[in-house]
Design an enzyme around this catalytic site. Structure first.
Site, short mmCIF file in Angstrom:
data_model
loop_
_atom_site.label_atom_id
_atom_site.label_comp_id
_atom_site.label_asym_id
_atom_site.label_seq_id
_atom_site.Cartn_x
_atom_site.Cartn_y
_atom_site.Cartn_z
N TYR A 131 50.65 37.17 34.33
CA TYR A 131 49.89 36.90 35.55
C TYR A 131 50.82 36.25 36.59
O TYR A 131 51.61 35.35 36.25
CB TYR A 131 48.74 35.95 35.18
CG TYR A 131 47.92 35.50 36.36
CD1 TYR A 131 47.05 36.38 37.00
CD2 TYR A 131 48.03 34.21 36.84
CE1 TYR A 131 46.30 35.96 38.08
CE2 TYR A 131 47.28 33.79 37.93
CZ TYR A 131 46.42 34.67 38.55
OH TYR A 131 45.69 34.26 39.62
N LYS A 147 37.24 34.21 35.29
CA LYS A 147 37.10 35.65 35.09
C LYS A 147 35.91 35.95 34.18
O LYS A 147 34.80 35.65 34.55
CB LYS A 147 38.43 36.21 34.55
CG LYS A 147 39.66 35.74 35.34
CD LYS A 147 39.67 36.23 36.77
CE LYS A 147 40.68 35.48 37.63
NZ LYS A 147 42.05 35.47 37.10
C1 LIG Z 1 43.17 34.64 37.21
C2 LIG Z 1 44.07 34.52 36.06
C3 LIG Z 1 44.73 33.32 35.77
C4 LIG Z 1 44.60 32.10 36.66
O1 LIG Z 1 43.32 31.62 36.65
P1 LIG Z 1 42.72 30.72 37.87
O2 LIG Z 1 41.37 30.40 37.35
O3 LIG Z 1 42.74 31.59 39.08
O4 LIG Z 1 43.60 29.55 38.01
C5 LIG Z 1 45.53 33.27 34.66
N1 LIG Z 1 45.71 34.35 33.87
C6 LIG Z 1 45.11 35.52 34.11
C7 LIG Z 1 45.35 36.67 33.21
C8 LIG Z 1 44.27 35.65 35.21
O5 LIG Z 1 43.68 36.83 35.46
#
Ligand SMILES: *Cc1c(COP(=O)(O)O)cnc(C)c1O
Length: 385
Positions: free
Chosen positions: A103, A200
């Site tokens: 990421y 997510k």
């Molecule tokens: C969005 C995401 C993150 C970061 O998460 P936040 O809640 O935006 O800080 C980390 N890893 C993956 C795979 C992501 O999709």
């Protein structure tokens, strides 16, 4: 269907019931919110930054049960969970081995902040055992992976990563965000710590920012004692929202799995699509590993438009699927990595990683399959002359 090494059938019951707080004063049906940031010091040692409020503990129990972990902690964001975990495990002079496709926010954290603290790192193709072996240093302490990874849905062989970590005394950490606890439980495969951006799938409605880490009591205690110094904590309101969201996690993710598999097949056969990346397709390069270690193949897929199609025009002509950056909501969203998350990268390096200018990353929602299929088909046909 993917097989699995343990029973995935009672997860919806855990989603709905695990860790919920009992309202024994008014007998309400759902967990009360305890938003207090101060408690009677004679009777209580509760303080939200110490990860010990009722709502945080309740949601952590739910996530722990879903990940087969002893304990979990909640954070104000996924990156808060990642940074706190890594900086709790690593110190000046240590070395961390990282998967080469992570990421973007994690890559920025490593490349900018770790350097300041004198923490060394190497990016490697962790499925290549020779490269993995040669990345090992005397001061290596942690191996960090992400599977499925963004945006090409590469799959890491988690059993072999956990063997490698155990035989070399490393702590293994996975970002399990794309799979969600419904589709993959890395602790069952020997991985030490499991991180989620709860923004997510756990949240699932594109309206909360949160993160979690799960693992053994011993390892979580280490993260907790550093974590209260870093202070990347969640609010009680968000924790409560997260509890409500996770109640529907399994039915949401199962619907997303089904839609994604069917849409991946549909896109694979479409004249105006040149490539589809989805771990559930037999032609995906890591399909065999995915089949063994995942309970479902997930709601994320990527595809390449034929070179004659302008990706911006294609995306603009979609009526249901929205062009947005984030992912895993109940609504379908689509983005161009080359024009968003990987925009700042040197184009040659980006293409070298397999991220072409015509690649789109598609977060499949829970809408009806036929509507999503027609939406894609209409825009493909309109733009694909
Ligand atoms: C969005 C995401 C993150 C970061 O998460 P936040 O809640 O935006 O800080 C980390 N890893 C993956 C795979 C992501 O999709």
């Amino acid at each position: 269907m993917p097989n699995n090494n343990n029973n995935n059938n009672n997860k919806s019951t855990k989603c709905v019931h695990s860790g919920n707080l009992v309202d024994d004063k008014y007998y309400g049906n759902i967990s009360p919110i305890y938003p207090s940031i101060t408690y009677d010091f004679i009777k209580s040692d509760v303080y939200p930054r110490y990860f010990n409020t009722p709502n945080q503990i309740g949601v952590c129990k739910k996530i722990s049960d879903l990940e087969n972990a002893e304990l979990s902690l909640l954070f104000g964001s996924g990156l808060g969970a990642i940074a706190t975990t890594m900086l709790s495990l690593l110190k000046q002079g240590d070395h961390v081995i990282l998967q080469d496709s992570l990421y973007g926010g994690t890559i920025n954290l490593v490349n900018t902040e770790f350097k300041k603290f004198g923490i060394e790192h190497s990016y490697v193709d962790v499925n290549d055992r020779k490269k993995l072996d040669s990345s090992l240093k005397k001061n290596s302490k942690v191996i960090y992976v992400e599977s499925p990874s963004n945006p090409l849905l590469n799959i890491v062989d988690l059993s072999s990563i956990s063997d490698f970590a155990k035989s070399n005394g490393l702590v293994s950490v996975i970002d399990n965000t794309f799979a969600s606890p419904i589709n993959q439980n890395p602790i069952d495969l020997g991985i030490d710590l499991v991180i989620h951006s709860a923004t997510k799938y756990l949240g699932g409605h594109s309206d909360i920012l949160a993160g979690s880490v799960s693992g053994s009591k011993e390892k979580i205690e280490v993260i907790k004692s550093s974590g209260l110094n870093f202070g990347s904590n969640i609010s009680e309101y968000t924790a409560w929202m997260l509890e409500r969201s996770i109640k529907t996690l399994k039915i949401r993710v199962n619907a997303q799995n089904d839609n994604a598999l069917n849409l991946a097949k549909f896109l694979s056969e479409h004249n105006f699509v040149s490539k589809v990346f989805y771990p559930g397709l037999e032609n995906h390069k890591n399909h065999d590993i995915a089949k063994i270690q995942m309970h479902g193949f997930g709601g994320m897929l990527s595809f390449e438009l034929n070179s004659s199609i302008d990706p911006i025009k294609f995306v603009s002509d979609l009526k249901i699927i929205k062009p947005t950056m984030s992912l895993a909501g109940v609504e379908s969203t689509i983005t161009s990595p080359a024009l968003s998350s990987h925009k700042k990268m040197n184009p040659d390096i980006r293409r070298g990683l397999g991220i072409s200018d015509n690649l789109l990353r598609f977060s499949v929602g829970i809408e009806d399959f036929e509507d999503l299929m027609l939406d894609l088909d209409n825009s493909l046909t309109k733009n694909g002359k």
